[in-house]
Design a protein around this motif. Sequence first.
Motif, short mmCIF file in Angstrom:
data_model
loop_
_atom_site.label_atom_id
_atom_site.label_comp_id
_atom_site.label_asym_id
_atom_site.label_seq_id
_atom_site.Cartn_x
_atom_site.Cartn_y
_atom_site.Cartn_z
N PHE A 11 0.82 -1.21 0.00
CA PHE A 11 0.00 0.00 0.00
C PHE A 11 0.86 1.27 0.00
N GLY A 12 2.02 1.22 0.64
CA GLY A 12 2.91 2.36 0.59
C GLY A 12 3.40 2.62 -0.82
N THR A 13 3.77 1.54 -1.54
CA THR A 13 4.22 1.69 -2.92
C THR A 13 3.07 2.09 -3.83
N PHE A 14 1.89 1.57 -3.55
CA PHE A 14 0.69 2.00 -4.28
C PHE A 14 0.49 3.51 -4.17
N MET A 15 0.60 4.04 -2.95
CA MET A 15 0.40 5.47 -2.76
C MET A 15 1.49 6.28 -3.46
N LEU A 16 2.74 5.79 -3.37
CA LEU A 16 3.84 6.45 -4.06
C LEU A 16 3.57 6.57 -5.55
N LEU A 17 3.18 5.47 -6.18
CA LEU A 17 3.01 5.47 -7.63
C LEU A 17 1.71 6.14 -8.06
N ALA A 49 4.71 12.48 -2.94
CA ALA A 49 4.27 11.08 -3.08
C ALA A 49 5.09 10.17 -2.17
N VAL A 50 6.41 10.42 -2.13
CA VAL A 50 7.28 9.67 -1.22
C VAL A 50 6.87 9.92 0.23
N PHE A 51 6.62 11.16 0.56
CA PHE A 51 6.21 11.54 1.93
C PHE A 51 4.98 10.74 2.36
N ALA A 52 3.97 10.67 1.49
CA ALA A 52 2.75 9.92 1.81
C ALA A 52 3.03 8.42 1.89
N GLY A 53 3.79 7.91 0.93
CA GLY A 53 4.05 6.47 0.90
C GLY A 53 4.83 5.98 2.09
N VAL A 54 5.79 6.79 2.56
CA VAL A 54 6.60 6.40 3.72
C VAL A 54 5.72 6.25 4.97
N TYR A 55 4.81 7.16 5.17
CA TYR A 55 3.92 7.05 6.33
C TYR A 55 3.02 5.82 6.23
N VAL A 56 2.48 5.57 5.04
CA VAL A 56 1.58 4.42 4.87
C VAL A 56 2.33 3.11 5.14
N ALA A 57 3.60 3.05 4.72
CA ALA A 57 4.37 1.81 4.82
C ALA A 57 5.30 1.78 6.03
N ALA A 58 4.98 2.50 7.07
CA ALA A 58 5.87 2.58 8.23
C ALA A 58 6.17 1.19 8.81
N LEU A 59 5.19 0.29 8.80
CA LEU A 59 5.36 -1.03 9.41
C LEU A 59 6.43 -1.85 8.69
N SER A 60 6.59 -1.63 7.39
CA SER A 60 7.56 -2.41 6.61
C SER A 60 8.92 -1.75 6.53
N GLY A 61 9.09 -0.60 7.17
CA GLY A 61 10.31 0.17 7.02
C GLY A 61 10.27 1.07 5.81
N ALA A 62 9.16 1.03 5.05
CA ALA A 62 8.91 1.94 3.93
C ALA A 62 10.06 1.98 2.93
N HIS A 63 10.45 0.82 2.41
CA HIS A 63 11.46 0.81 1.36
C HIS A 63 10.89 1.46 0.10
N SER A 166 18.57 14.25 12.56
CA SER A 166 17.87 15.27 11.79
C SER A 166 16.48 15.54 12.38
N GLY A 167 15.81 14.50 12.86
CA GLY A 167 14.48 14.66 13.41
C GLY A 167 13.41 14.96 12.39
N LEU A 168 13.75 14.88 11.10
CA LEU A 168 12.78 15.24 10.07
C LEU A 168 11.94 14.06 9.58
N GLY A 169 12.41 12.84 9.82
CA GLY A 169 11.64 11.67 9.42
C GLY A 169 11.37 11.62 7.93
N PRO A 170 10.15 11.24 7.52
CA PRO A 170 9.82 11.11 6.10
C PRO A 170 9.99 12.39 5.30
N LEU A 171 9.87 13.56 5.95
CA LEU A 171 10.04 14.81 5.24
C LEU A 171 11.44 14.92 4.64
#
Length: 247
Positions: A11-17, A49-63, A166-171
């Motif tokens: 789902f994270g990759t789905f959101m990215l694409l 798109a990466v920002f959204a996908g990383v949050y969605v895929a947090a459980l998988s490490g969001a590769h 950095s403390g910025l996370g997915p951003l």
Amino acid sequence: MSLEVFVAETFGTFMLLLLGTGVVANVALAGTKGNNGGFLMVNFGWGLAVFAGVYVAALSGAHLNFAVTVGLWANGDVGEFAPGVDKNLVNALAYFAAQMLGSILGAVGCWLAYKQHFDEEPDPANKLGVFSTGPAIRNYGWNLVTEVIGTFVLVFVILAFASTPSGLGPLAVALLVVGIGASLGGPTGYAINPNRDLGPRIAHAFLPIRGKGSSDWSYAWVPVVGPIIGGLLGGLVAMMVTFPAPA
């Protein structure tokens, strides 16, 4: 890999694409509100798109990117693909399968959202450009070099983010993708992710897109092989650099 991790990566990759190909469609296709919005709009769209996908895929490490999976696998300082997910061939292939499934579904979602504009767009190259990357000057060797360099930057800096306060996370990753696109994206359209190109290109091949033309399979190996090499180099070189410990 558990089913939950597989679903998160899918789902994270789905959101990215979905969002990434969506911004290209908005800029490239006839009659859209964002038509001719420019390359920088595409860069920012992919970053978000990466920002959204990383949050969605947090459980998988969001590769969200097999080059990232390869880079983490090559980097001996990283013990797991994600918490509780061992680094091994089976799990690497599971990540790739989830990423491919998500990328194909994301491209299909983009086509559905922009169906009328795909029908109205007269240029097959603009339609293909939504689904896949292509070089400004076609030279497979130099195009490969560009993809290797861009993906090296992506994976190397992501590993630096993981080791610095950095403390910025997915951003931080989102801004990195914007920066790579703006600075290194001109020659090839910066796939920097085998799944960004291969999954959507497969979708382009099977979807009933009016007047779509060729899927340009002769170029398709470049945005797959280049990012894998770049990800491998990024993971290996990152082990040679001492980053400050996180706060």
